[in-house]
Enzyme design. Structure first.
Site, mmCIF file in Angstrom:
data_model
loop_
_atom_site.group_PDB
_atom_site.id
_atom_site.type_symbol
_atom_site.label_atom_id
_atom_site.label_comp_id
_atom_site.label_asym_id
_atom_site.label_seq_id
_atom_site.Cartn_x
_atom_site.Cartn_y
_atom_site.Cartn_z
ATOM 1 N N SER A 27 28.408 52.561 4.732
ATOM 2 C CA SER A 27 28.591 51.677 5.892
ATOM 3 C C SER A 27 27.273 51.323 6.570
ATOM 4 O O SER A 27 27.219 50.416 7.393
ATOM 5 C CB SER A 27 29.594 52.254 6.890
ATOM 6 N N THR A 60 31.522 56.478 8.305
ATOM 7 C CA THR A 60 31.546 56.785 9.741
ATOM 8 C C THR A 60 30.331 56.238 10.511
ATOM 9 O O THR A 60 30.383 56.129 11.727
ATOM 10 C CB THR A 60 31.627 58.306 9.956
ATOM 11 N N ASP A 61 29.241 55.922 9.787
ATOM 12 C CA ASP A 61 28.014 55.565 10.509
ATOM 13 C C ASP A 61 28.130 54.280 11.326
ATOM 14 O O ASP A 61 27.533 54.167 12.397
ATOM 15 C CB ASP A 61 26.837 55.456 9.531
HETATM 16 N N1 ASP Z 1 26.647 57.124 5.446
HETATM 17 C C1 ASP Z 1 28.086 57.215 5.305
HETATM 18 C C2 ASP Z 1 28.697 55.911 5.762
HETATM 19 O O1 ASP Z 1 28.737 55.663 6.947
HETATM 20 C C3 ASP Z 1 28.656 58.349 6.053
HETATM 21 C C4 ASP Z 1 30.138 58.452 5.832
HETATM 22 O O2 ASP Z 1 30.634 58.164 4.754
HETATM 23 O O3 ASP Z 1 30.841 58.786 6.753
HETATM 24 O O4 ASP Z 1 29.123 55.140 4.960
#
Ligand code: ASP
Length: 297
Positions: A27, A60-61
């Site tokens: 993300s 989540t980012d």
């Molecule tokens: N970097 C990852 C994203 O935001 C972290 C996650 O998967 O929550 O895609």
């Protein structure tokens, strides 16, 4: 997507589910272009009488940003729920399957109708306007530290305790149908001995708006203030937000917003202020009108 659904066969007891993949990215690589495609697809699906709700799995980012963007441009009362996982799928106690189960539970429940785009992680329901990732690793990372959860999901049932107060979805004035590009807005961070050079570079490279993630109540050094006043005179919209994670950025506090034609972000974080400013700039660059928008959304 189908693999994810297969991992939690229990969801088939709640809803008829079908999955599709619009993008497969970290993300951190989310773009405004993908947001516009996502909004178009979500709006298309929600118009179908075969669809009662949508769950979007997301890293989540930047999950909170996508959620708030969709909250402003989705034209339906039907539930749209964003969900992610703090632990990887390979972790000893992964949270993804339970979060996804809860998200489906929420999207399929009439109680979620008309409440804007929601975020479901760690047994909680959050409003997309206020939710933020508060911790780099803990499972209870997604919170609305200022104003609190909307509710909980317990034993497959959502419980709501309060409602989003600001305009969203069908009450939002923002329409992205046919829009292929969003106006460029950059965020400039305030810190000791900072200058306005980054803001000036942003404008030279095409920014039409600057969100200043200011000190305290969106405050700024004399040096930054002079630079931002100068940019405003060139027609750039300046929004004063704050690097502090809660509270209202008040108008005409230490900074004379009326005199300098600045806009204040209310309680919106810098990253969500940027989204609202990009959408506002689709139709206006009048700071008075944009301030009205920031008080309403
Ligand atoms: N970097 C990852 C994203 O935001 C972290 C996650 O998967 O929550 O895609």
């Amino acid at each position: 997507m189908d693999n994810l659904i297969q991992e939690i066969p229990e969801v088939h007891e709640i809803a008829h589910i079908s999955g599709e993949q619009l993008a497969q990215i970290d993300s951190c690589d989310m773009t405004c272009e993908i947001w516009l495609q996502l909004a178009a697809r979500v709006n298309e699906l929600l118009m179908s009488n075969k669809v009662d709700g949508i769950v979007i799995t997301h890293g989540t980012d930047t999950l909170e940003e996508t959620a708030y963007f969709l909250n402003l441009v989705t034209k339906s009362q039907k539930p749209v729920v964003l969900v992610g996982a703090m632990r990887p799928v390979t972790a000893m106690s992964a949270d993804g399957p339970m979060n996804l189960y809860n998200a489906v539970t929420l999207a399929a429940n009439d109680k979620a109708i008309g409440k804007g785009v929601l975020v479901a992680l760690n047994d909680t329901v959050n409003c997309s306007r206020e939710v933020t990732k508060t911790n780099t690793m803990l499972q209870d990372s997604f919170q609305a530290p200022d104003l609190g959860y909307l509710g909980y999901i317990q034993g497959g049932i959502p419980y709501f305790y309060r409602l989003p107060a600001r305009r969203h979805t069908i009450c939002s004035e923002f329409i992205t149908k046919g829009v292929t590009e969003l106006p460029k807005v950059e965020i400039i961070y305030g810190y000791v001995d900072s200058s306005s050079i980054m803001a000036e570079v942003a404008v030279k490279t095409g920014a039409r708006g600057i969100v200043y993630a200011g000190l305290g109540n969106g405050n700024m050094s004399q040096s930054i203030k002079e630079g931002l006043i100068n940019l405003e005179k060139q027609g750039i919209v300046i929004v004063r937000s704050s690097r502090v994670s809660s509270g209202i950025v008040t108008r005409n506090g230490a900074v004379n917003d009326d005199k300098h034609h600045f806009v204040v972000s209310d309680t919106l974080s810098p990253q969500k202020s940027r989204i609202l400013l990009m959408l506002a700039l689709l139709t206006t660059n009048d700071p008075v009108e944009i301030q009205r928008i920031f008080w309403e959304y």
